[in-house]
Design an enzyme around this catalytic site. Structure first.
Site, PDB file in Angstrom:
ATOM      1  N   HIS A  76     -11.200 -53.278   5.687  1.00 31.46           N
ATOM      2  CA  HIS A  76     -10.190 -52.808   4.744  1.00 31.46           C
ATOM      3  C   HIS A  76     -10.211 -51.286   4.629  1.00 31.46           C
ATOM      4  O   HIS A  76      -9.164 -50.629   4.575  1.00 31.46           O
ATOM      5  CB  HIS A  76     -10.454 -53.472   3.387  1.00 31.46           C
ATOM      6  CG  HIS A  76      -9.601 -52.965   2.273  1.00 31.46           C
ATOM      7  ND1 HIS A  76     -10.074 -52.103   1.302  1.00 31.46           N
ATOM      8  CD2 HIS A  76      -8.302 -53.202   1.965  1.00 31.46           C
ATOM      9  CE1 HIS A  76      -9.108 -51.840   0.456  1.00 31.46           C
ATOM     10  NE2 HIS A  76      -8.026 -52.490   0.828  1.00 31.46           N
ATOM     11  N   GLU A  79      -8.551 -49.775   7.650  1.00 29.62           N
ATOM     12  CA  GLU A  79      -7.091 -49.899   7.536  1.00 29.62           C
ATOM     13  C   GLU A  79      -6.521 -48.772   6.677  1.00 29.62           C
ATOM     14  O   GLU A  79      -5.520 -48.142   7.024  1.00 29.62           O
ATOM     15  CB  GLU A  79      -6.748 -51.263   6.948  1.00 29.62           C
ATOM     16  CG  GLU A  79      -5.274 -51.465   6.654  1.00 29.62           C
ATOM     17  CD  GLU A  79      -5.039 -51.969   5.234  1.00 29.62           C
ATOM     18  OE1 GLU A  79      -4.324 -51.270   4.473  1.00 29.62           O
ATOM     19  OE2 GLU A  79      -5.558 -53.038   4.887  1.00 29.62           O
ATOM     20  N   HIS A  80      -7.161 -48.484   5.551  1.00 27.25           N
ATOM     21  CA  HIS A  80      -6.720 -47.385   4.692  1.00 27.25           C
ATOM     22  C   HIS A  80      -6.749 -46.050   5.445  1.00 27.25           C
ATOM     23  O   HIS A  80      -5.844 -45.226   5.307  1.00 27.25           O
ATOM     24  CB  HIS A  80      -7.637 -47.276   3.467  1.00 27.25           C
ATOM     25  CG  HIS A  80      -7.218 -48.134   2.323  1.00 27.25           C
ATOM     26  ND1 HIS A  80      -7.064 -47.653   1.045  1.00 27.25           N
ATOM     27  CD2 HIS A  80      -6.914 -49.456   2.253  1.00 27.25           C
ATOM     28  CE1 HIS A  80      -6.693 -48.628   0.235  1.00 27.25           C
ATOM     29  NE2 HIS A  80      -6.610 -49.743   0.943  1.00 27.25           N
ATOM     30  N   GLU A 156      -9.630 -49.390  -6.599  1.00 28.54           N
ATOM     31  CA  GLU A 156      -8.989 -50.668  -6.283  1.00 28.54           C
ATOM     32  C   GLU A 156      -9.920 -51.836  -6.625  1.00 28.54           C
ATOM     33  O   GLU A 156      -9.494 -52.846  -7.200  1.00 28.54           O
ATOM     34  CB  GLU A 156      -8.617 -50.707  -4.798  1.00 28.54           C
ATOM     35  CG  GLU A 156      -7.907 -51.977  -4.367  1.00 28.54           C
ATOM     36  CD  GLU A 156      -7.556 -51.969  -2.888  1.00 28.54           C
ATOM     37  OE1 GLU A 156      -7.021 -52.999  -2.415  1.00 28.54           O
ATOM     38  OE2 GLU A 156      -7.798 -50.961  -2.196  1.00 28.54           O
TER      39      GLU A 156
END
Length: 443
Positions: A76, A79-80, A156
């Site tokens: 993740h 991906e960011h 997040e």
């Protein structure tokens, strides 16, 4: 060209669908071209004559399940980072490019895939492909960007932790799957993300972001010949081979976890292992989930919400992965009703295992599932996502006629057997809210 008409007749065609995401797709009226570049990159193109847009997706056959111990959240995080700048453009310039071509440009990290996609007007599809390719191949992964994005991801994670529904789902996964990657949040934990280094992100990209582990999908107002030429131009030089092995299957386990919080509701999740992508019982699970908690006429909605007014939100869920799956029920109820709601969930599951469902109930569930599949085919981006997910996870697509046939073939006995299987296997129960463990044990 690979034509999907009549492909995969027989039991193997049952692979590739789940209640949460019907990834079965393509029929005689939806033909696509599938070709492979010299570097091993597969490219699928489906032209739609009446479309005015194009959905472009680059699918990586890896996600959170491919993380090793100590890497939770790395897929993740990576991906960011691909949105933070390339060798030619910084993050602000990338964002301006995205806004200029309009539409939607985004990415999503899943358990077994990571997807970078764009949905744009037809005149911008080549630019969208170039944008995604530049992010994929030329991301600079600057150390200062890593540290800034780490703080964004930590926020997040805090947001997910504050959201009781997200928190209880994460607790349920950890209970059921333990130390296997399926038991960890896709975003990682505060501790794991704080410890992720730039070197780990670089290694992850080198080991998993390779052309032989990827699929490019284009759907909409696009010519296959032009697509082949443009994809070869921008991604034909991509080199490398996947060097990280696929993770093994998890071992599910039973458990109970209560996370006490001073909030207004108790959030409950009860469930266990379900059929995986290759399990012939997958469609039985889909029908069972629909009857149990898949809509306003479902048993749980009618009993828990309409008849006893114990909850506003109650539903069933199902996911299918390569080696396994998960099935469960979620409910958000007032504190004094939690034990009663949990007892009713168990009662309905036991009744489904004990008594055959009526033909009327069975047909209603079939209609819901067929509608979900066929209505999804009306959307250009949904068609791209379904095709990309199938090709990435299964290596093929499954015609919708076969999906409909499998749904129609599910019998009352199949549903009953699936409910019995769920009850007989390991079960995990997670709760978040102002409730004690003993209250649930008495349910």
């Amino acid at each position: 060209m690979e034509n999907t008409i009549g492909v995969e007749e027989g039991p193997a065609a049952a692979e590739g669908c789940s209640f949460a995401r019907l990834v079965c797709y393509h029929g005689p009226m939806q033909n696509y071209e599938l070709f492979t570049l010299a570097n091993g990159l597969r490219v699928a193109v489906e032209p739609i004559a009446h479309a005015r847009s194009v959905a472009v997706g680059i699918w990586i056959g890896a996600g959170a399940n491919d993380e090793r111990r100590g890497e939770a959240g790395a897929a993740h995080f990576l991906e960011h980072m691909l949105f933070k700048g390339t060798l030619r453009r910084n993050g602000r310039e990338l964002a301006a490019w995205m806004d200029r071509i309009g539409g939607e440009v985004n990415a999503v990290t899943g358990r077994e895939t990571t997807t970078y996609y764009a949905w744009v007007l037809a005149e911008y599809w080549v630019e969208a492909l170039e944008l995604l390719a530049e992010m994929l191949l030329e991301s600079r992964l600057d150390p200062s960007d890593v540290e800034r994005e780490r703080q964004v991801i930590l926020e997040e994670i805090k947001g997910d932790d504050d959201a009781a529904e997200q928190r209880v789902m994460a607790d349920f996964d950890q209970l059921l799957w333990g130390s296997h990657p399926l038991g960890r949040p896709i975003t990682g934990t505060r501790r794991s993300v704080a410890g992720l280094s730039l070197q780990r992100l670089v290694a992850l990209r080198q080991e998993l972001y390779t052309p032989d582990n990827a699929v490019v999908c284009l759907v909409g107002a696009v010519d296959p010949g032009a697509a082949r030429e443009q994809v070869a131009r921008v991604l034909g030089g991509w080199q490398g081979s996947r060097s990280r092995p696929q993770p093994g299957p998890p071992v599910p386990r039973s458990g109970l976890r209560v996370r006490r919080r001073p909030i207004d509701q108790v959030h409950l999740v009860l469930g266990g292992p379900g059929p995986g992508l290759g399990d012939p019982a997958l469609y039985s699970g889909m029908v069972l989930g629909t009857i149990l908690g898949g809509g306003n006429s479902s048993r749980l909605f009618q009993r828990i919400r309409e008849e006893e007014a114990l909850a506003y939100s109650v539903y069933s869920f199902q996911e299918a992965y390569r080696h396994t799956g998960v099935m469960g029920v979620y409910a958000a109820v007032r504190t004094e009703a939690a034990a009663r709601a949990l007892a009713l969930i168990r009662v309905e599951l036991e009744r489904l295992a004990r008594e055959p469902v009526s033909e009327e109930e069975l047909e209603r569930a079939r209609a819901q599932l067929k509608s979900s599949l066929l209505l999804g085919l009306e959307s250009v981006p949904e068609r791209m996502h379904r095709m990309g997910e199938q090709l990435t996870l299964l290596g093929r697509t499954v015609p919708p006629e076969q999906v409909v046939a499998r749904i129609e073939a599910v019998t009352a006995a199949d549903v009953q057997a699936m409910a019995g299987r769920l009850l007989a296997g390991p079960q995990a129960l997670a709760a978040v809210g102002p409730i004690r463990r003993d209250d649930l044990l008495r349910a």
